[in-house]
Design a protein around this motif. Sequence first.
Motif, PDB file in Angstrom:
ATOM      1  N   SER A 170       6.935   5.903  -6.398  1.00 56.22           N
ATOM      2  CA  SER A 170       7.462   7.237  -6.081  1.00 56.22           C
ATOM      3  C   SER A 170       8.863   7.133  -5.487  1.00 56.22           C
ATOM      4  O   SER A 170       9.751   7.925  -5.806  1.00 56.22           O
TER       5      SER A 170
ATOM      6  N   SER B  69       3.480  10.455  -9.236  1.00 50.83           N
ATOM      7  CA  SER B  69       2.848   9.211  -8.778  1.00 50.83           C
ATOM      8  C   SER B  69       2.395   9.295  -7.320  1.00 50.83           C
ATOM      9  O   SER B  69       1.545   8.520  -6.895  1.00 50.83           O
ATOM     10  N   TYR B  70       2.955  10.222  -6.558  1.00 45.98           N
ATOM     11  CA  TYR B  70       2.617  10.292  -5.129  1.00 45.98           C
ATOM     12  C   TYR B  70       1.174  10.745  -4.918  1.00 45.98           C
ATOM     13  O   TYR B  70       0.453  10.212  -4.080  1.00 45.98           O
TER      14      TYR B  70
ATOM     15  N   LYS C  64      -1.306  10.409  -6.990  1.00 47.02           N
ATOM     16  CA  LYS C  64      -2.167   9.283  -7.386  1.00 47.02           C
ATOM     17  C   LYS C  64      -2.220   8.245  -6.276  1.00 47.02           C
ATOM     18  O   LYS C  64      -3.267   7.686  -5.970  1.00 47.02           O
ATOM     19  N   HIS C  65      -1.065   7.995  -5.700  1.00 42.58           N
ATOM     20  CA  HIS C  65      -0.979   7.039  -4.599  1.00 42.58           C
ATOM     21  C   HIS C  65      -1.906   7.454  -3.456  1.00 42.58           C
ATOM     22  O   HIS C  65      -2.666   6.633  -2.924  1.00 42.58           O
TER      23      HIS C  65
ATOM     24  N   PRO D  87       3.900   3.936  -1.502  1.00 40.84           N
ATOM     25  CA  PRO D  87       4.188   4.451  -2.847  1.00 40.84           C
ATOM     26  C   PRO D  87       5.550   4.000  -3.372  1.00 40.84           C
ATOM     27  O   PRO D  87       6.465   4.802  -3.537  1.00 40.84           O
ATOM     28  N   GLU D  88       5.628   2.699  -3.623  1.00 49.24           N
ATOM     29  CA  GLU D  88       6.871   2.095  -4.085  1.00 49.24           C
ATOM     30  C   GLU D  88       7.425   2.819  -5.324  1.00 49.24           C
ATOM     31  O   GLU D  88       8.610   3.143  -5.387  1.00 49.24           O
TER      32      GLU D  88
ATOM     33  N   ASN E  44      -5.641   7.031  -4.366  1.00 48.68           N
ATOM     34  CA  ASN E  44      -5.958   5.611  -4.302  1.00 48.68           C
ATOM     35  C   ASN E  44      -6.080   5.112  -2.883  1.00 48.68           C
ATOM     36  O   ASN E  44      -6.982   4.340  -2.547  1.00 48.68           O
TER      37      ASN E  44
ATOM     38  N   THR F  52       2.867   7.646   5.024  1.00 52.64           N
ATOM     39  CA  THR F  52       2.393   7.575   3.640  1.00 52.64           C
ATOM     40  C   THR F  52       3.506   7.644   2.596  1.00 52.64           C
ATOM     41  O   THR F  52       3.240   7.457   1.417  1.00 52.64           O
ATOM     42  N   VAL F  53       4.747   7.959   2.985  1.00 50.25           N
ATOM     43  CA  VAL F  53       5.837   7.946   1.998  1.00 50.25           C
ATOM     44  C   VAL F  53       6.695   6.698   2.228  1.00 50.25           C
ATOM     45  O   VAL F  53       6.682   5.776   1.431  1.00 50.25           O
ATOM     46  N   THR F  54       7.436   6.665   3.328  1.00 55.35           N
ATOM     47  CA  THR F  54       8.196   5.469   3.655  1.00 55.35           C
ATOM     48  C   THR F  54       8.565   5.455   5.127  1.00 55.35           C
ATOM     49  O   THR F  54       8.886   6.494   5.700  1.00 55.35           O
TER      50      THR F  54
ATOM     51  N   TRP G  26       0.822  -1.217   0.000  1.00 52.29           N
ATOM     52  CA  TRP G  26       0.000   0.000   0.000  1.00 52.29           C
ATOM     53  C   TRP G  26       0.858   1.270   0.000  1.00 52.29           C
ATOM     54  O   TRP G  26       0.321   2.375   0.020  1.00 52.29           O
TER      55      TRP G  26
END
Lengths: 462, 462
Positions: free
Chosen positions: A121, A355-356, A358-359, A118-119, A362, A308-310, A116
């Motif tokens: 990104s 892409s972040y 969009k992540h 944002p791989e 989603n 939400t990022v890593t 889940w």
Amino acid sequence: MTISKIERVIAFIQQEISNKKLIAGTRLMSVRQLAQHLNYSVSTVVEAYARLVAEGLIEARTGSGYYVSTKMQVIHNIEKPVQYEREVDPLWISRQSLEAKSDVIKAGCGWLPVEWMPELSLRRALKQVAKAEASLLVDYPIPHGHLGLRQWIARKNKKYDLELSVSQILMTDSATQAIDLLFRKLLKAGDVILVDDPCYFNFLALSQVHDLQVISIPFTEHGPSVQHFQQALLYQPKIYLTNSGIHNPTGATLSIAHAYQIAKLAEQANLIIIEDDIFAEFEQIPAPRYSSLMGFERVIQIGSFSKTVTAAIRCGYIISHEKFIDECIDLKIATNFSGGHLNAEIIYQALLDSSYKKHLDNLHKKLLKTMQFTIQSLAKLGIEPVIIPKAGIFLWCQLPKQMNASVLSKLCLKQGVILAPGNSFSQSPDAGQFMRFNVAQCGYKKVFDVLESAMEEMKNIQ
Amino acid sequence: MTISKIERVIAFIQQEISNKKLIAGTRLMSVRQLAQHLNYSVSTVVEAYARLVAEGLIEARTGSGYYVSTKMQVIHNIEKPVQYEREVDPLWISRQSLEAKSDVIKAGCGWLPVEWMPELSLRRALKQVAKAEASLLVDYPIPHGHLGLRQWIARKNKKYDLELSVSQILMTDSATQAIDLLFRKLLKAGDVILVDDPCYFNFLALSQVHDLQVISIPFTEHGPSVQHFQQALLYQPKIYLTNSGIHNPTGATLSIAHAYQIAKLAEQANLIIIEDDIFAEFEQIPAPRYSSLMGFERVIQIGSFSKTVTAAIRCGYIISHEKFIDECIDLKIATNFSGGHLNAEIIYQALLDSSYKKHLDNLHKKLLKTMQFTIQSLAKLGIEPVIIPKAGIFLWCQLPKQMNASVLSKLCLKQGVILAPGNSFSQSPDAGQFMRFNVAQCGYKKVFDVLESAMEEMKNIQ
């Protein structure tokens, strides 16, 4: 020269060693011979041998070539197993979740499943950063930390009607480190602080480390109980530590009317509010922040990017007024020296990557769906949410009568499901009737099957 | 779709905005129009617009296109200037060096110049890591931290005849954080610790934070003065904190005879030795470690990768016996939650890259050369090294009579050269006669010109 060819050479040598075709002290084929043998370029084999040397598997002897290492590495790789027997305390969930094997379901942990996150990104950010200027890759940053990221944080706060200067922001290694730094700066052993009841268990663990007196204020659907808050002021607390946005573990959001009452009380009592904004990106409609109402004279906001990022990069921040931030820098240098510039740049690039967004979009949709699913699945077992959250990952539930959350959690742990018993979040006597679920980790039928059978087992014991 | 094209589109829009050709609220060309106009692909413009949205410069209005943001970002970018007026204290050098502009020469700081760091290894590591498995990119690691890196550390210690299990190693966010964690675990306010005189200034700063009583043991060419060490044991110190390998700031290395005497005293007095191994990679011939003599029952080793891999990633470690490491984990989680898995993986890949060994070999040669150059250049000014170091970056020097290091440092700072006055490293009354130079940062003639003119100025004042 591609990486995969190098890896194939490495795998080839490793296999020869583990097959005992090559034993300790044996001379390897020369670089040229092996290149010819495998039909690879010399440079590929050179790189592979260099890596094997770095890993200690082979050694280079000057003028004589490469040999299988005689000081063969017997590195003991056995990690400690999950500690089933530890008593439930504020660190129970963290240690169980962090030490869990990959087949264990972490239904109680405080973060998203890997798939889940944002791989994409992150991968794009890493490629981007590989081309960054050298100082960013290897040097210490200025003490305030990464400028771009501080600008991003300042922009984010416009959502809450806050105008920030970048000098009001100090980057730290994590949100937890940020609170630790603030506790050190603002409190001494024996001081009284207010937290929510229930609250994030690490607030309790950290308070123990600092030897603080903790008063817990019952947390309602709209925020802390104003009446209890007012009563607690008699004990002259120095700080109120809470979540902004989405509350952990209840999933509740602060109402503006509640925020106003608490803000007024804090001002009267000369109390500092620390709001932990770590779940901000899960919100679709931003809840009120104490900082929006009161500015940063009395409110300190902290946050990070781990949700939400890593979670694999350490990066957090503190927002306050400029003078206080400057004072914090000495303490940060003394206790942690510097922040990671490269860490921050990777996060920054991931946030900017298209892409972040969009992540995030989603993620919001998936969370709403899995929230519904979890509520329904738990209802079948007689487990009811105390509050229906507007957003986020947490669902705070009441167990059926006579069910103890600690006992249930220990039973489920044996079946490979880690839960988050209420006792970890609260010191109150009825905390054992509650359980926090992470809906993002509850997409597996196994969670509810294991719960059901453990609840069955408990009934039989009684 | 290449990055450079995306960047060109971004630059184009930014210029249109700063030229006022596009003002706040103006509609931008549609993606298709701009793609045609610039003869780029639509996907390039989509990505560029997405980044501009993420940066807050433009905004997307559903169904209507892209507009220049009306909430235009007035982020105040003014950073604080270097604080010329701060008094010299244990944090003086750190703050001056970390806050210095790029044209300032950091002749006193504790790290290598950017161009001396293994940029190539880092770039290759980042590209490699961009392809790593997802969990490594986004998830929390197990509490002990990155396994590969712990294996690397265990292998490194074979050089010192130490057999380590990976469970004896705990990854932390930095070496400083490691010491901070150990102080918290082992000491309480008012406890006595021993440090070297002179010692790394942050040892003093951190002791202040923990409210410790510090006894400084004169440091000789071969290690701490055995006589003073023995006398200090009367005060029942709990810990002796020192550098292993190369001593900071003197550049001295411990002799085996000295190590033996101190080890025996530490055992008699039930004293724990913390050895900071942060300069290990600068050594060509490893100096004795207390851990080699005594094992890890009474010795705790800490270290990091900031000196020779990168200072831009936070990553350190603690080595002790398994039980103690396990106890440290609770404290680490409470005060910092987790370590950075991705941080550690980048360091690990950089260490394994073949370019890293070449970098180290080169570095050793360059350091010997610049050490000679610095000694000679200082000699011309009457500044003499107290010890001629065998390796490393530090040169601890005595100033000519009547010269005060703090005054001299403040004068040189005005001319754009940051020095490291002895007072930062020692509380002893004659500390002002000494100065630490970082030979890797002293390759510029300007350092010695500025020193000469400042010394001239001081003579005239007197």
